[in-house]
Design an enzyme around this catalytic site. Structure first.
Site, PDB file in Angstrom:
ATOM      1  N   TYR A  73      37.051  49.848  16.541  1.00 40.52           N
ATOM      2  CA  TYR A  73      36.010  50.698  17.147  1.00 40.52           C
ATOM      3  C   TYR A  73      36.049  52.066  16.485  1.00 40.52           C
ATOM      4  CZ  TYR A  73      33.058  48.795  20.714  1.00 40.52           C
ATOM      5  OH  TYR A  73      32.046  48.134  21.341  1.00 40.52           O
ATOM      6  N   GLU A  75      33.311  54.769  17.097  1.00 34.38           N
ATOM      7  CA  GLU A  75      32.131  55.569  17.480  1.00 34.38           C
ATOM      8  C   GLU A  75      32.331  57.012  17.048  1.00 34.38           C
ATOM      9  OE1 GLU A  75      31.103  55.014  21.599  1.00 34.38           O
ATOM     10  OE2 GLU A  75      31.214  52.843  21.351  1.00 34.38           O
ATOM     11  N   ASP A 250       9.697  54.046   5.251  1.00 33.73           N
ATOM     12  CA  ASP A 250      10.554  52.872   5.462  1.00 33.73           C
ATOM     13  C   ASP A 250      10.512  52.065   4.158  1.00 33.73           C
ATOM     14  OD1 ASP A 250      11.650  50.443   6.079  1.00 33.73           O
ATOM     15  OD2 ASP A 250      10.543  50.158   7.950  1.00 33.73           O
ATOM     16  N   THR A 279      16.561  48.838   4.829  1.00 37.50           N
ATOM     17  CA  THR A 279      17.557  47.798   5.046  1.00 37.50           C
ATOM     18  C   THR A 279      18.396  47.761   3.775  1.00 37.50           C
ATOM     19  OG1 THR A 279      16.060  46.131   4.143  1.00 37.50           O
ATOM     20  CG2 THR A 279      16.129  46.334   6.536  1.00 37.50           C
ATOM     21  N   LYS A 282      17.693  43.389   1.394  1.00 38.77           N
ATOM     22  CA  LYS A 282      16.535  42.752   0.734  1.00 38.77           C
ATOM     23  C   LYS A 282      16.655  42.978  -0.776  1.00 38.77           C
ATOM     24  CE  LYS A 282      13.783  44.040   4.755  1.00 38.77           C
ATOM     25  NZ  LYS A 282      13.430  43.092   5.744  1.00 38.77           N
ATOM     26  N   ARG A 288      23.615  42.458   5.241  1.00 39.62           N
ATOM     27  CA  ARG A 288      22.566  42.657   6.249  1.00 39.62           C
ATOM     28  C   ARG A 288      22.862  43.958   6.996  1.00 39.62           C
ATOM     29  NH1 ARG A 288      18.655  39.638   7.877  1.00 39.62           N
ATOM     30  NH2 ARG A 288      19.214  38.265   6.172  1.00 39.62           N
TER      31      ARG A 288
HETATM   32  N1  PLP Z   1      11.265  47.664   8.052  1.00 33.29           N
HETATM   33  C1  PLP Z   1      10.594  46.865   7.226  1.00 33.29           C
HETATM   34  C2  PLP Z   1       9.535  47.442   6.337  1.00 33.29           C
HETATM   35  C3  PLP Z   1      10.862  45.486   7.196  1.00 33.29           C
HETATM   36  O1  PLP Z   1      10.168  44.670   6.395  1.00 33.29           O
HETATM   37  C4  PLP Z   1      11.860  44.982   8.074  1.00 33.29           C
HETATM   38  C5  PLP Z   1      12.220  43.546   8.121  1.00 33.29           C
HETATM   39  O2  PLP Z   1      11.600  42.657   7.728  1.00 33.29           O
HETATM   40  C6  PLP Z   1      12.537  45.870   8.916  1.00 33.29           C
HETATM   41  C7  PLP Z   1      12.214  47.204   8.881  1.00 33.29           C
HETATM   42  C8  PLP Z   1      13.552  45.383   9.912  1.00 33.29           C
HETATM   43  O3  PLP Z   1      14.738  45.038   9.324  1.00 33.29           O
HETATM   44  P1  PLP Z   1      15.849  44.221  10.161  1.00 33.29           P
HETATM   45  O4  PLP Z   1      15.399  42.814  10.202  1.00 33.29           O
HETATM   46  O5  PLP Z   1      17.110  44.427   9.377  1.00 33.29           O
HETATM   47  O6  PLP Z   1      15.942  44.857  11.504  1.00 33.29           O
END
Ligand code: PLP
Length: 487
Positions: A73, A75, A250, A279, A282, A288
């Site tokens: 842990y 935090e 994002d 993320t 990908k 992950r």
């Molecule tokens: N943001 C975008 C643009 C995504 O395409 C995705 C997932 O497909 C996410 C966020 C969410 O990611 P996670 O599945 O790791 O929560």
């Protein structure tokens, strides 16, 4: 010895020994799980994986996750934990932060988010904490929303109800977390969206500007899951500044192209956005997980992701992020990222020259979006027929989709995974041919038993088998984790 010219480098003999030993240990406790692990590798090895959001992480990244860093842990933040004995978690988190800031040229990185959704939630709260006006609060001198009294919170809740977010619409390729109702972001914010041009399918920056001027969002969100083009983030920042909004990007889908210097200048979000989320699993080819990069103004608030919206950080995954980011800092990753983008162009052109309509007539990133209506199919039927033929894709809505988000009229494909296997131009042109062969041989089949008519289909005799064999040949020539033997 490391395999020469492999896009995904690793030492096969060492990795084989590691996995054989690990599987023996797992098998002695729970054989079902060990069996599923073996079976998953076999499945991944034997299919043409074109899911745009998936990839293959290196054995070093994967092995890092199976360790006792998981048991701790921690935090809090580096050097400031709510638990004792966090020195090793401090070390791996700092390593991940150092790699992330160096790789992306970001002033600040927060590597604790467990997923992309969590990264976006951290970003939303950090932006609210920094930008929401608190003049009427009894404790207005508080440095942070976390330090407010319950009475202040009640007032804040009312103020939160008035905040607005503007993001790309779902059917233009935006993501659920960009303010849409099934996600908490759609409950936190009043949401409005910008779409794409009806004729070209491209983002129309002047329309985004006009919508932003009218809607006056607190947050302008850029980024996508299914838009096959790059975005000019300098222009998006200009629009955000004009309306006093925070620009949040994002980059979950295209982080690998940013890391690999395919998207630079106006197309690199990090210098332009106030806050960038991603993320790590990908196109970036890591474990992950999620991550937030930000300008110094937001650093303190972003670092309060735990405990604000996150539980204890996953030490084993932060360590794997550090390993993946170290890999992405190698020159070979830039070669990989450029190949991902080049292969996407080959795949898109291979489809278009065989008569397939692509949304936006092409691609500038790692993905393409097929409109399968000209084959007389729904996305659901096309996805199933391709899967029967050994080609793994996912159905996806196209702009103004007549079949809605469930059956859809589109299929999304991407090149990160097969590029990691070493596929190049020749292979991707052949993949395009196989896709067209399958879709041409597939027809809706309302008479088939079970399910809704928009899901029923039939493939002409022999085509699925023939495609499977052709796919197998290509997969054998470009093995996944070559030389990795589970025993
Ligand atoms: N943001 C975008 C643009 C995504 O395409 C995705 C997932 O497909 C996410 C966020 C969410 O990611 P996670 O599945 O790791 O929560």
């Amino acid at each position: 010895m490391p395999i020469e010219n492999a896009t995904l480098p690793f030492d096969a003999a060492t990795a084989s020994a590691a996995y054989q030993n690990a599987l023996q240990v797992i098998e002695s406790v729970e054989p079902t799980v060990a069996g599923a692990i073996r079976s998953e590798l076999a499945d991944q090895r034997s299919s043409l994986k074109l899911i745009a959001s998936e990839n293959y992480a290196s054995p070093a990244v994967l092995l890092t996750m199976g360790t006792w860093l998981s048991d701790k842990y921690a935090e809090g933040t580096i050097g400031h934990r709510f638990y004792a004995a966090c020195q090793n978690i401090d070390t791996v988190e700092q390593a991940a932060v150092d790699h992330a800031t160096a790789l992306f040229g970001a002033p600040h990185a927060y590597v604790q988010p467990h997923s992309g959704i969590d990264a976006n939630l951290v970003a939303f709260w950090a932006i609210l904490a920094q930008r929401i006006e608190l003049p009427a609060l009894e404790n207005a001198g508080a440095k942070h929303v976390n330090d407010l009294s319950e009475a202040d919170w009640q007032q804040l809740r009312r103020a939160l109800g008035d905040q607005r977010a503007l993001g790309m619409s779902l059917d233009a390729g935006g993501h659920l977390t960009h303010g849409f109702r099934p996600n908490i972001s759609g409950k936190m914010f009043h949401q409005s969206s910008y779409g794409t041009d009806e004729k070209t399918g491209l983002l129309d920056y002047e329309k985004v500007r006009a919508t932003a001027k009218e809607f006056r969002p607190l947050i302008l969100i850029a980024g996508y899951s299914a838009y096959p083009r790059k975005i000019n983030f300098a222009t998006m920042r200009e629009i955000a500044d004009e309306v006093g909004a925070v620009l949040m990007v994002d980059m979950a889908h295209f982080a690998g192209l940013v890391a690999g210097k395919v998207f630079t200048g106006d197309y690199d979000p990090v210098p332009h956005a106030h806050v960038t989320t991603t993320t790590t699993h990908k196109s970036l080819r890591g474990p992950r997980g999620g991550m937030v990069l930000c300008q110094p103004e937001f650093a303190d608030s972003v670092d309060r992701g735990c405990p604000m919206v996150l539980g204890g950080p996953l030490g084993h995954v932060m360590a794997a992020k550090a390993v993946a980011l170290a890999e992405a800092r190698q020159p070979a990753f830039q070669t990989y990222a450029q190949a991902v983008a080049d292969n996407a162009v080959t795949l898109a052109e291979g489809l278009m020259k065989r008569g397939v309509r692509l949304v936006t007539n092409g691609t500038e990133n790692h993905l393409a979006l097929l409109d399968v209506t000209s084959f007389g199919l729904t996305g659901r039927q096309a996805e199933s027929a391709l899967l029967d033929s050994g080609i793994v894709t996912n159905r996806n809505a196209i702009p103004r989709d007549p079949n809605g988000a469930w059956y859809t009229s589109g299929v999304r494909i991407g090149t990160p995974a097969l590029t990691s296997r070493g596929f190049g131009a020749e292979e991707f042109d052949r993949v395009a041919e196989l896709i067209v062969d399958v879709l041409t041989a597939t027809s809706p089949n309302a008479a088939a038993s079970g399910g809704a008519s928009k899901a029923k289909y039939a493939i002409a005799d022999g085509v699925a088998g023939k495609t499977h064999s052709a796919a197998d040949e290509m997969l054998a020539a470009n093995p996944l984790y070559p030389g990795l033997d589970l025993g």
